[in-house]
Design an enzyme around this catalytic site. Structure first.
Site, PDB file in Angstrom:
ATOM      1  N   ARG A  19      62.767  35.050  44.598  1.00 20.08           N
ATOM      2  CA  ARG A  19      63.714  35.236  43.515  1.00 20.08           C
ATOM      3  C   ARG A  19      64.419  36.596  43.576  1.00 20.08           C
ATOM      4  O   ARG A  19      64.836  37.032  44.646  1.00 20.08           O
ATOM      5  CB  ARG A  19      63.025  34.968  42.172  1.00 20.08           C
ATOM      6  CG  ARG A  19      62.621  33.480  42.015  1.00 20.08           C
ATOM      7  CD  ARG A  19      61.689  33.228  40.840  1.00 20.08           C
ATOM      8  NE  ARG A  19      62.319  33.528  39.556  1.00 20.08           N
ATOM      9  CZ  ARG A  19      63.089  32.698  38.860  1.00 20.08           C
ATOM     10  NH1 ARG A  19      63.371  31.493  39.343  1.00 20.08           N
ATOM     11  NH2 ARG A  19      63.578  33.047  37.682  1.00 20.08           N
ATOM     12  N   ASP A 155      64.638  44.422  30.614  1.00 16.04           N
ATOM     13  CA  ASP A 155      65.119  43.137  30.111  1.00 16.04           C
ATOM     14  C   ASP A 155      65.937  43.429  28.872  1.00 16.04           C
ATOM     15  O   ASP A 155      65.626  44.365  28.128  1.00 16.04           O
ATOM     16  CB  ASP A 155      63.944  42.208  29.753  1.00 16.04           C
ATOM     17  CG  ASP A 155      64.374  40.754  29.594  1.00 16.04           C
ATOM     18  OD1 ASP A 155      65.198  40.481  28.692  1.00 16.04           O
ATOM     19  OD2 ASP A 155      63.891  39.891  30.341  1.00 16.04           O
ATOM     20  N   TYR A 168      55.528  39.720  25.710  1.00 16.23           N
ATOM     21  CA  TYR A 168      56.527  40.035  26.741  1.00 16.23           C
ATOM     22  C   TYR A 168      57.524  41.063  26.211  1.00 16.23           C
ATOM     23  O   TYR A 168      57.844  42.050  26.888  1.00 16.23           O
ATOM     24  CB  TYR A 168      57.259  38.767  27.168  1.00 16.23           C
ATOM     25  CG  TYR A 168      58.378  39.015  28.151  1.00 16.23           C
ATOM     26  CD1 TYR A 168      58.104  39.187  29.507  1.00 16.23           C
ATOM     27  CD2 TYR A 168      59.705  39.090  27.729  1.00 16.23           C
ATOM     28  CE1 TYR A 168      59.132  39.434  30.419  1.00 16.23           C
ATOM     29  CE2 TYR A 168      60.730  39.323  28.630  1.00 16.23           C
ATOM     30  CZ  TYR A 168      60.438  39.497  29.968  1.00 16.23           C
ATOM     31  OH  TYR A 168      61.461  39.733  30.867  1.00 16.23           O
TER      32      TYR A 168
END
Length: 262
Positions: A19, A155, A168
């Site tokens: 990925r 993120d 997360y």
């Protein structure tokens, strides 16, 4: 180690067998880096990436196994990286653990009590936050010798949380603060920055259902550029930060503008 090896910079990318991590490894290799491919369970994929890199340039890549939740493995990973070419110029903390951990569930009849699962907490926090921190410390002296840098994959949900992914979200908020903290503490010898992806690759666990397709369409509709990004977009940001000698403590959002609507 030959003189030809010494002229190449060295990068360690965690979780780079597949990925985005693999794309970063390939991109940096094309820029002349020698590459350490880290993997945990994806041995076959890691060896495939290494083979591809070696076909392009001999003695330019190795694969090193390591469970990022095991402190001993982190030490081995750091030591193996430096031992291979005698230096490290770039650490990319890419590996990440992502899955939902809702704190409660609801039915028409009742709401259950929130459930705390130690394995979820330890697994996600150890992989997403503790491992990047420990690797940064373990490699700090070697990175100082090369005036190297650290790039953390953060993120967009580090700023505004994704529902049902509390652990997360916490881990990514932590690595965002870690990026800024280490940028101060490791300066002036080591630069520390981050890249914060938006919708780049969909999680592999997502089934091709009507509900999932609806979610994807909603995410794209909330993105000003009206499309998903690609691993290449992340690679460009990593490359910029790796080469920009007067940038530190910054987190670049590569999300097509979606964070404007979160």
């Amino acid at each position: 180690m030959s003189d030809s090896d010494r002229k190449h910079k060295v990068a360690l990318i965690t979780g780079s067998a597949r990925r985005i991590g693999a794309s970063i490894a390939l991109a940096l290799h094309q820029q002349g880096y020698n590459i350490v491919i880290h993997y945990n369970q994806s041995k076959r994929e890691a060896e495939k990436v290494v083979d591809e890199l070696l076909k392009s340039r001999a003695h330019s890549a190795i694969a090193v196994h390591g469970n990022l939740q095991a402190l001993n493995d982190l030490t081995t990973l750091a030591d193996s990286t430096v031992a291979q070419w005698g230096q490290i110029d770039l650490l990319v903390n890419n590996a990440s653990c992502f899955y939902p951990t809702p704190i409660s569930s609801a039915s028409d009849i009742e709401k259950t009590e929130p459930k705390f699962k130690v394995d979820d907490w330890n697994g996600i926090l150890d992989t997403n936050l503790r491992a990047p921190y420990v690797l940064s410390l373990l490699l700090a002296n070697a990175l100082r010798e090369t005036n190297g840098s650290i790039i953390n994959l953060v993120d967009i949900y580090a700023d505004r949380p994704l529902k049902n992914h509390s652990i997360y979200n916490i881990s990514k908020a932590g690595i965002a603060m870690m990026t800024q903290t280490l940028a101060k503490e490791l300066a002036p010898d080591i630069r520390v920055n981050g890249v914060s992806p938006g919708a780049i690759l969909w999680p592999e666990s997502e089934a091709e259902t009507t509900e999932q397709n609806t979610t994807r369409e909603r995410i794209i509709s909330q993105t000003p550029l009206a499309r998903c990004g690609s691993p290449h977009d992340i690679c460009e940001a990593v490359s910029y930060l790796a080469n920009s000698q007067f940038v530190t403590g910054q987190i670049i959002k590569v999300d097509g503008g979606r964070s404007l609507h979160l």
